[in-house]
Design a protein around this motif. Structure first.
Motif, short mmCIF file in Angstrom:
data_model
loop_
_atom_site.label_atom_id
_atom_site.label_comp_id
_atom_site.label_asym_id
_atom_site.label_seq_id
_atom_site.Cartn_x
_atom_site.Cartn_y
_atom_site.Cartn_z
N ASP A 1 -29.92 -20.94 -55.64
CA ASP A 1 -30.46 -20.23 -54.60
C ASP A 1 -32.20 -19.92 -53.92
O ASP A 1 -32.63 -19.76 -53.10
CB ASP A 1 -29.78 -18.62 -53.63
CG ASP A 1 -27.85 -18.76 -53.96
OD1 ASP A 1 -27.85 -19.80 -53.43
OD2 ASP A 1 -27.94 -18.02 -53.54
N PHE B 1 -33.92 -23.30 -54.35
CA PHE B 1 -34.04 -24.05 -52.99
C PHE B 1 -34.72 -23.70 -52.02
O PHE B 1 -35.04 -23.88 -51.05
CB PHE B 1 -32.17 -24.15 -52.51
CG PHE B 1 -31.56 -25.65 -53.35
CD1 PHE B 1 -32.01 -26.79 -53.81
CD2 PHE B 1 -30.28 -25.05 -54.86
CE1 PHE B 1 -31.67 -27.89 -54.28
CE2 PHE B 1 -30.22 -26.71 -55.88
CZ PHE B 1 -30.30 -27.47 -55.27
N ALA B 2 -33.93 -21.55 -51.84
CA ALA B 2 -34.87 -22.08 -50.43
C ALA B 2 -36.46 -21.51 -51.21
O ALA B 2 -36.99 -21.58 -50.14
CB ALA B 2 -34.28 -19.51 -50.80
N ALA C 1 -37.39 -25.22 -50.81
CA ALA C 1 -37.58 -25.53 -49.08
C ALA C 1 -37.80 -25.03 -48.19
O ALA C 1 -38.17 -25.23 -46.67
CB ALA C 1 -35.72 -25.75 -48.85
N MET D 1 -35.92 -24.32 -40.93
CA MET D 1 -34.38 -24.46 -41.79
C MET D 1 -33.94 -25.45 -41.27
O MET D 1 -33.15 -26.16 -40.50
CB MET D 1 -34.09 -23.57 -39.63
CG MET D 1 -34.35 -22.40 -40.07
SD MET D 1 -34.14 -21.07 -41.05
CE MET D 1 -32.58 -20.84 -40.34
N ALA E 1 -29.46 -29.01 -45.03
CA ALA E 1 -28.95 -29.41 -46.04
C ALA E 1 -29.48 -31.06 -46.32
O ALA E 1 -29.67 -31.44 -47.74
CB ALA E 1 -27.88 -29.50 -46.87
N VAL F 1 -33.01 -31.53 -46.68
CA VAL F 1 -33.17 -31.29 -48.15
C VAL F 1 -33.00 -31.62 -49.43
O VAL F 1 -33.75 -32.14 -50.46
CB VAL F 1 -33.19 -29.42 -48.14
CG1 VAL F 1 -33.47 -29.30 -49.91
CG2 VAL F 1 -33.86 -29.11 -46.97
N HIS G 1 -26.16 -24.21 -51.15
CA HIS G 1 -27.17 -23.34 -51.14
C HIS G 1 -27.74 -23.02 -49.97
O HIS G 1 -28.07 -22.58 -49.35
CB HIS G 1 -28.70 -23.50 -52.30
CG HIS G 1 -27.69 -23.48 -53.56
ND1 HIS G 1 -27.43 -22.35 -54.37
CD2 HIS G 1 -27.61 -24.81 -54.23
CE1 HIS G 1 -27.03 -22.90 -56.04
NE2 HIS G 1 -26.81 -23.74 -55.38
N ILE G 2 -28.21 -25.08 -49.10
CA ILE G 2 -29.05 -24.72 -48.09
C ILE G 2 -27.75 -24.79 -46.90
O ILE G 2 -26.95 -26.01 -47.14
CB ILE G 2 -30.28 -25.67 -47.71
CG1 ILE G 2 -30.91 -25.14 -48.65
CG2 ILE G 2 -30.08 -26.36 -46.37
CD1 ILE G 2 -31.80 -24.02 -48.22
N PRO G 3 -27.01 -24.53 -45.87
CA PRO G 3 -28.10 -23.05 -45.63
C PRO G 3 -27.90 -21.83 -45.80
O PRO G 3 -28.19 -20.66 -44.72
CB PRO G 3 -27.42 -23.33 -43.65
CG PRO G 3 -26.49 -23.78 -43.60
CD PRO G 3 -26.32 -24.62 -44.80
N TRP H 1 -30.56 -18.80 -45.62
CA TRP H 1 -31.22 -18.40 -44.42
C TRP H 1 -30.00 -17.54 -43.93
O TRP H 1 -30.52 -17.40 -42.70
CB TRP H 1 -31.30 -19.61 -43.58
CG TRP H 1 -31.63 -20.87 -44.35
CD1 TRP H 1 -32.18 -22.27 -44.15
CD2 TRP H 1 -33.44 -20.84 -45.18
NE1 TRP H 1 -33.05 -22.92 -45.18
CE2 TRP H 1 -33.83 -22.00 -45.80
CE3 TRP H 1 -33.89 -19.04 -45.65
CZ2 TRP H 1 -35.01 -22.31 -46.55
CZ3 TRP H 1 -34.94 -19.87 -46.73
CH2 TRP H 1 -35.68 -20.86 -47.27
N PRO I 1 -37.14 -18.62 -43.51
CA PRO I 1 -37.96 -19.03 -44.93
C PRO I 1 -39.52 -18.44 -44.76
O PRO I 1 -40.13 -18.90 -45.65
CB PRO I 1 -38.89 -20.35 -43.54
CG PRO I 1 -37.30 -20.32 -43.73
CD PRO I 1 -37.04 -19.54 -43.12
#
Length: 273
Positions: A41, A44-45, A48, A53, A56, A59, A74-76, A79, A84
């Motif tokens: 997590d 990727f956060a 990215a 925003m 996926a 990304v 993991h995305i989104p 968020w 971000p």
């Protein structure tokens, strides 16, 4: 001014351990404190976040070498726990803290400010066209604090090269998972032994290897053919060529000074690994 291939390659080796402190324990703990469920997590956060925003699918395209579905785990989702903007701040602070902790007295050495400034000049001088992740990072403020400045500059240079590497892979018709297979073979490993691919379902990984075999890049035993080895060498050479413009802003003496200043820092970080 253009620089010799060997110097550009040396910069790759020196920048990598500095930039990748962001994947170490201190930043991981900081991301967990934000509500991330696990290391991935935070990974990727963190990477990215300069894209905002982005969904996926975007990304996945920008990161290039993750298997289908990995980014979407993991995305989104991340968020929903943070933003971000918050991740960018936490990543910078925790990465600088990790770099300072892992390099000890070097972080307070008199020459660090100069090294960070040279790296920063190079890191914001390259063209952004076709380099989405590098462009996203370029849009962020350059930190003033020298250790954070050095980490951010190294990250810019790493991702600039990474975007170019993806372009080189694409130009040679090599997909993301295929790139991992070729990397594994270059390290003397089979695909199923390699950390970035061993978790994939055997049938999916076998299909990737079979595809490379059908193109004459992998032999019957699962190793490199001459054509496969040559293809990977061409990709690496093109990647270095595409990375070189980042250093054109520095004179030969300045690049030598930067290399000399980074070497003890990279050595200290590699000794920890």
């Amino acid at each position: 001014m253009p620089h010799a291939h060997a110097k550009v390659r040396r910069m790759v080796e020196l920048v990598e351990p500095i930039a990748t402190v962001t994947f170490s324990e201190v930043p991981n703990e900081a991301f967990l404190a934000l509500g991330m469920r696990d290391y991935w997590d935070g990974y990727f956060a963190g990477r990215a976040a300069p894209l905002g925003m982005a969904p996926a699918e975007v990304v996945h395209a920008v990161f290039y070498n993750f298997a289908d579905g990995e980014v979407a785990r993991h995305i989104p989702w991340v968020w929903g726990k943070t933003t971000p903007q918050e991740v960018i701040a936490v990543r910078e602070q925790s990465s600088a803290a990790a770099l300072r902790q892992m390099t000890g007295e070097l972080a307070d050495s008199p020459g660090l400010v100069r090294v960070a400034d040279l790296a920063a000049r190079a890191s914001v001088s390259a063209p952004t066209e076709g380099r989405a992740l590098y462009a996203g990072l370029r849009a962020l403020d350059m930190p003033e604090e020298p250790v954070a400045r050095l980490w951010h500059a190294a990250t810019l240079l790493r991702e600039h090269r990474g975007d170019g590497h993806n372009a080189a892979l694409l130009a040679h018709g090599i997909g993301g998972t295929e790139a991992h297979v070729l990397l594994a073979l270059s390290l003397g490993m089979r695909a199923e032994q390699f950390g970035r691919t061993h978790h994939l379902p055997r049938a999916r990984l076998a299909a990737v290897v079979d595809g490379l075999r059908g193109r004459g890049l992998v032999d019957a035993a699962g190793g490199f053919t001459d054509a496969g080895r040559e293809t990977r060498e061409r990709i690496e050479a093109l990647t270095d060529e595409l990375a070189a413009p980042a250093y054109d802003v520095l004179t030969g003496d300045e690049l030598d000074e930067l290399v000399a200043g980074l070497e003890p820092i990279a050595t200290a970080l590699q000794a920890i690994d």
